[in-house]
Design an enzyme around this catalytic site. Structure first.
Site, mmCIF file in Angstrom:
data_model
loop_
_atom_site.group_PDB
_atom_site.id
_atom_site.type_symbol
_atom_site.label_atom_id
_atom_site.label_comp_id
_atom_site.label_asym_id
_atom_site.label_seq_id
_atom_site.Cartn_x
_atom_site.Cartn_y
_atom_site.Cartn_z
ATOM 1 N N ARG A 58 0.443 -1.210 -0.188
ATOM 2 C CA ARG A 58 -0.261 -0.215 -0.299
ATOM 3 C C ARG A 58 0.828 1.707 -0.433
ATOM 4 N NH1 ARG A 58 -3.418 -0.531 5.300
ATOM 5 N NH2 ARG A 58 -2.082 0.899 5.421
ATOM 6 N N TYR A 111 -12.749 22.837 -11.404
ATOM 7 C CA TYR A 111 -13.032 20.936 -11.958
ATOM 8 C C TYR A 111 -14.822 20.485 -11.133
ATOM 9 C CZ TYR A 111 -13.057 15.803 -12.307
ATOM 10 O OH TYR A 111 -13.201 14.701 -13.102
ATOM 11 N N ASP A 183 -3.825 22.484 -10.312
ATOM 12 C CA ASP A 183 -4.596 21.389 -10.830
ATOM 13 C C ASP A 183 -3.556 21.602 -11.989
ATOM 14 O OD1 ASP A 183 -5.556 19.615 -12.839
ATOM 15 O OD2 ASP A 183 -7.333 19.997 -11.276
ATOM 16 N N LYS A 208 -5.277 11.339 -18.043
ATOM 17 C CA LYS A 208 -4.889 12.185 -19.250
ATOM 18 C C LYS A 208 -4.510 11.809 -20.172
ATOM 19 C CE LYS A 208 -9.107 12.859 -17.493
ATOM 20 N NZ LYS A 208 -9.389 14.420 -16.330
HETATM 21 C C1 LIG Z 1 -10.327 14.730 -14.360
HETATM 22 C C2 LIG Z 1 -9.001 15.487 -14.200
HETATM 23 C C3 LIG Z 1 -9.936 15.328 -12.620
HETATM 24 C C4 LIG Z 1 -9.836 14.242 -11.930
HETATM 25 O O1 LIG Z 1 -9.275 13.188 -12.684
HETATM 26 P P1 LIG Z 1 -9.377 11.258 -12.628
HETATM 27 O O2 LIG Z 1 -8.149 10.844 -12.771
HETATM 28 O O3 LIG Z 1 -10.694 11.431 -13.871
HETATM 29 O O4 LIG Z 1 -10.561 11.706 -10.860
HETATM 30 C C5 LIG Z 1 -9.185 16.415 -12.312
HETATM 31 N N1 LIG Z 1 -8.617 17.525 -12.955
HETATM 32 C C6 LIG Z 1 -9.102 17.900 -14.310
HETATM 33 C C7 LIG Z 1 -8.719 18.946 -14.712
HETATM 34 C C8 LIG Z 1 -9.731 16.754 -14.597
HETATM 35 O O5 LIG Z 1 -10.025 16.701 -16.109
#
Ligand SMILES: *Cc1c(COP(=O)(O)O)cnc(C)c1O
Length: 390
Positions: A58, A111, A183, A208
């Site tokens: 973990r 987000y 972010d 992404k």
């Molecule tokens: C998709 C996304 C997230 C979250 O990511 P996940 O892997 O889907 O949990 C966070 N911030 C932004 C800007 C996103 O587009």
């Protein structure tokens, strides 16, 4: 070349350790729960340094370690911890610093699930959230309270793509001892260097552009040495880590990031320019276009743009939206983005302190790696259907 300085060279080589894996170029995928120790002495020594040793599945694996090393190198932080999703990374970054009685500042274009984490979940623990206008810059000072602990910035913002003056915000809030959590998913950590612009902790949805093939969930939290224990302890206490197969996919995707992003950027701009020339379109929300709020700051602070942007149509009835979206052959209707394929998503921006009135007419596009001429042909037919449906 022991320490390459160029970003694209780092992308190919950071976190690469064939010497630890029989000369094999990619890391082994370590599936682990139990980690055994040959002696009590070894057990005690390793437990005395939990950050740099593998103590339990973990707490991470050598596969995740190599991925983390690559991400920290590209983002310019000292360390990264990999977790199970982008949203998990956001919750680790926020929970690392805030506690009962604290106040957090969150950009109004964050987000959606981040907004829910702050205003619903953190609220239960006595943490108060204030949203701010993403164009506020140094004016953020007026919103700081004695108990303000963290500011959460996302630039460009989800769905609406305003760019924030992060250096101005960071300079201002740092005077009050406030942490800056960012972010940085849109830039893939590649077109924006968070630690050169005053960010303390950078979060990415590696789901992404790192994973890049729409087949795994993965998140990263990157930070400087001073925050190591706080952030790693938080990830561990929450039981949050990255599965080894997913960390492997994240690292594999990173090796081709620069070539892919260049193409996403080029096609994204081509589509955005095409939309801009269409009579049916009211606005195109893309940081590289001069009329995007914060465009000048994007020019100053970013070195490029990725393939995600939005379009606001002049008129778009629900039937028109369905006609546009349902008939698209190359753009799948779906969330997430950053994979090889083009996507479309009608968006509903939620706002608290700023105005946003384009709901129902705003559509987000992700430019995939298809031939841009084919994509434009598909979109042209879609816009025709939208108009015909009234
Ligand atoms: C998709 C996304 C997230 C979250 O990511 P996940 O892997 O889907 O949990 C966070 N911030 C932004 C800007 C996103 O587009």
């Amino acid at each position: 070349m022991k320490h390459p300085t160029k970003r694209d060279t780092k992308l190919v080589h950071a976190g690469s350790h064939p010497e630890k894996n029989h000369g094999i170029v990619n890391p082994a995928i370590y599936h682990a729960s139990t980690v055994s120790y040959p002696t009590m002495k070894d057990f005690e020594e390793k437990r005395a340094d939990p950050i740099n040793n593998f103590l339990y599945g973990r707490h991470g694996t050598p596969t995740a370690r190599d991925f983390q090393e690559a991400v920290a190198t590209i983002e310019g932080g000292d360390r990264t911890v990999a977790v199970g999703s982008g949203l998990a990374a956001i919750s680790v970054a926020m929970l690392a610093f805030v506690g009962t009685g604290d106040h957090v500042l969150v950009c109004d274009n964050a987000y959606g699930p981040t907004r829910r984490l702050c205003e619903d979940f953190l609220k239960r623990f006595g943490v108060e959230t204030t949203y701010y206008d993403p164009l506020i810059g140094a004016g953020i000072e007026d919103l700081i309270r004695p108990n303000t602990n963290t500011i959460y910035v996302e630039s460009p913002g989800s769905h609406t793509f305003e760019i924030q003056d992060i250096p101005a915000i960071a300079d201002t809030v740092h005077k009050h001892g406030v942490k800056v959590v960012m972010d940085n998913t849109w830039s893939a950590g590649y077109y924006f260097k968070p630690f050169d612009h005053g960010v303390d902790v950078s979060v990415q949805a590696a789901t992404k552009y790192y994973v890049a093939h729409s087949d795994a969930m993965l998140g990263t939290v990157t930070f400087m040495e001073k925050d190591t224990e706080t952030v790693i302890d938080t990830a561990r206490v929450l039981g949050n880590n990255a599965a080894p197969d997913d960390a492997y996919l994240g690292l594999r995707g990173m090796r081709t990031l620069s070539a892919r992003l260049a193409r996403h950027q080029k096609t994204g701009l081509q589509l955005a320019e095409w939309f801009k020339g269409r009579p049916e379109v009211d606005r195109v929300l893309h940081p590289a276009l001069p009329d995007c709020p914060g465009h000048k700051i994007w020019q100053r602070d970013f070195t490029g743009s990725s393939g995600l942007f939005s379009v606001v149509f002049k008129k778009c009835s629900p039937a028109g939206m369905a006609a546009l979206v349902d008939g698209l052959e190359l753009f799948a209707l779906g969330g997430s983005w950053g994979g090889f394929e083009s996507l479309v998503l009608p968006t509903n921006a939620t706002r608290t302190v700023t105005e946003w009135h384009d709901n129902g007419r705003c559509v987000r596009f992700h430019a995939g790696l298809e031939d841009p001429d084919d994509l434009i042909e598909d979109l042209a037919a879609g816009v025709k259907r939208l108009t015909a449906a009234g």
